[in-house]
Design a protein around this motif. Structure first.
Motif, PDB file in Angstrom:
ATOM      1  N   THR A  56      49.490  66.343  48.798  1.00 53.86           N
ATOM      2  CA  THR A  56      50.935  66.198  48.828  1.00 53.86           C
ATOM      3  C   THR A  56      51.435  66.235  50.263  1.00 53.86           C
ATOM      4  O   THR A  56      50.660  66.354  51.214  1.00 53.86           O
ATOM      5  N   SER A  60      60.722  67.853  50.839  1.00 50.40           N
ATOM      6  CA  SER A  60      61.142  66.985  49.732  1.00 50.40           C
ATOM      7  C   SER A  60      61.509  65.580  50.180  1.00 50.40           C
ATOM      8  O   SER A  60      61.742  64.706  49.347  1.00 50.40           O
ATOM      9  N   GLU A 105      56.632  63.565  46.401  1.00 50.34           N
ATOM     10  CA  GLU A 105      58.057  63.883  46.470  1.00 50.34           C
ATOM     11  C   GLU A 105      58.659  63.023  47.572  1.00 50.34           C
ATOM     12  O   GLU A 105      58.062  62.857  48.639  1.00 50.34           O
ATOM     13  N   SER A 125      57.739  62.959  41.574  1.00 49.45           N
ATOM     14  CA  SER A 125      59.073  63.437  41.243  1.00 49.45           C
ATOM     15  C   SER A 125      59.940  62.262  40.809  1.00 49.45           C
ATOM     16  O   SER A 125      59.740  61.122  41.251  1.00 49.45           O
ATOM     17  N   ALA A 128      61.212  60.271  43.692  1.00 54.04           N
ATOM     18  CA  ALA A 128      60.285  59.614  44.615  1.00 54.04           C
ATOM     19  C   ALA A 128      60.572  58.117  44.697  1.00 54.04           C
ATOM     20  O   ALA A 128      61.047  57.502  43.727  1.00 54.04           O
ATOM     21  N   PRO A 186      62.722  66.835  39.953  1.00 56.33           N
ATOM     22  CA  PRO A 186      62.754  66.998  41.408  1.00 56.33           C
ATOM     23  C   PRO A 186      62.160  68.335  41.845  1.00 56.33           C
ATOM     24  O   PRO A 186      62.496  69.385  41.301  1.00 56.33           O
ATOM     25  N   GLY A 187      61.245  68.262  42.786  1.00 56.71           N
ATOM     26  CA  GLY A 187      60.578  69.458  43.266  1.00 56.71           C
ATOM     27  C   GLY A 187      59.412  69.903  42.414  1.00 56.71           C
ATOM     28  O   GLY A 187      58.734  70.887  42.754  1.00 56.71           O
ATOM     29  N   ALA A 189      56.635  67.940  41.380  1.00 56.65           N
ATOM     30  CA  ALA A 189      55.430  67.099  41.388  1.00 56.65           C
ATOM     31  C   ALA A 189      54.165  67.908  41.661  1.00 56.65           C
ATOM     32  O   ALA A 189      53.133  67.701  41.017  1.00 56.65           O
TER      33      ALA A 189
END
Length: 258
Positions: A56, A60, A105, A125, A128, A186-187, A189
């Motif tokens: 990752t 964000s 994200e 997300s 994304a 959101p947030g 992933a």
């Protein structure tokens, strides 16, 4: 102490979390980051406690935005040779056959596709977005297009590559096309990717790695043939660096999310 651009955390369940940790640069890859990624994948080959990996980006705003435009990449004088530091940043390029799940994200664009192209599957997300700016800056999308063409229907990969900065592929559409296997809030992933990776890590590692290798074998021959054309296409189609820089400086900020 200067923070390392790649952060690695391991858990007792056999899952490692690899984080591109340059949020101030949208996790763009400079030469140090490229070297760190190569070293991480090579090290995991010998670490039997790591059986699955989540990849990752910090923050964000972005998973990764490709090569850092401020990076100075030395090139050989021969017109028949070109050095691309991104070619060795992925797990498969480093002979790692443990499963890797991407957690996306924010933005994933351009050279980020070198990484996404070598992950087993993507979790993203709902916020994304995916895009390839190459054509907008007078550059050939060669390697990136090959990677995405193996993960998406041809028409979707072509649109992603050719629309440049004018359009971004939203997470929901990416899920519909098969590029993304799971959508997360959101947030969320990374948490979703870690859950999937824990399942992979709990299964017999020989069977998992053999399956990863078999899946990769199904496409690596075609991929190798396609990538062999990339250096010539880039050499023929790229604008001179100063014209690329001019297009980058004057780029439009508006875009459509599809």
């Amino acid at each position: 102490m200067t923070p390392r651009p790649v952060r690695v955390e391991t858990a007792a369940d056999g899952v490692a979390l690899v984080t591109l940790d340059r949020p101030e640069r949208h996790n763009a890859v400079d030469l140090e980051t490229a070297g760190r990624l190569t070293a991480v994948w090579r090290r995991f080959r010998f670490d039997d406690d790591v059986r699955a990996i989540v990849l990752t980006g910090a923050g964000s705003a972005a998973f990764c935005t490709g090569i850092d435009r401020s990076a100075d990449v030395p090139q050989p004088s021969s017109p028949y040779s070109a050095d691309d530091p991104l070619l060795r940043i992925g797990p498969k390029a480093n002979d790692l056959w443990k499963p890797v799940v991407a957690a996306v994200e924010g933005m994933a664009c351009g050279g980020a596709f070198y990484l996404l192209g070598e992950c087993e599957f993507l979790v993203a997300s709902e916020e994304a977005t995916f895009f390839d700016p190459h054509t907008a800056y007078g550059m050939v999308s060669a390697y990136e297009s090959v990677f995405m063409a193996q993960r998406m229907p041809y028409g979707e990969a072509a649109r992603l590559a050719l629309m440049g900065t004018a359009e971004r592929l939203g997470a929901r559409r990416a899920h519909e096309t098969g590029l993304v296997s799971e959508l997360a809030p959101p947030g969320g992933a990374v948490a979703a990717a870690l859950r999937a990776a824990a399942v992979l890590a709990a299964q017999p590692t020989e069977a998992v790695q053999g399956t990863v290798r078999a899946l990769w074998a199904s496409k690596e021959a075609v991929r190798a043939q396609a990538l062999a054309h990339a250096p010539q296409l880039i050499a023929l189609g790229n604008l001179p660096p100063e014209r690329q820089a001019g297009l980058f400086a004057s780029r439009a900020r508006d875009f459509r999310v599809r």
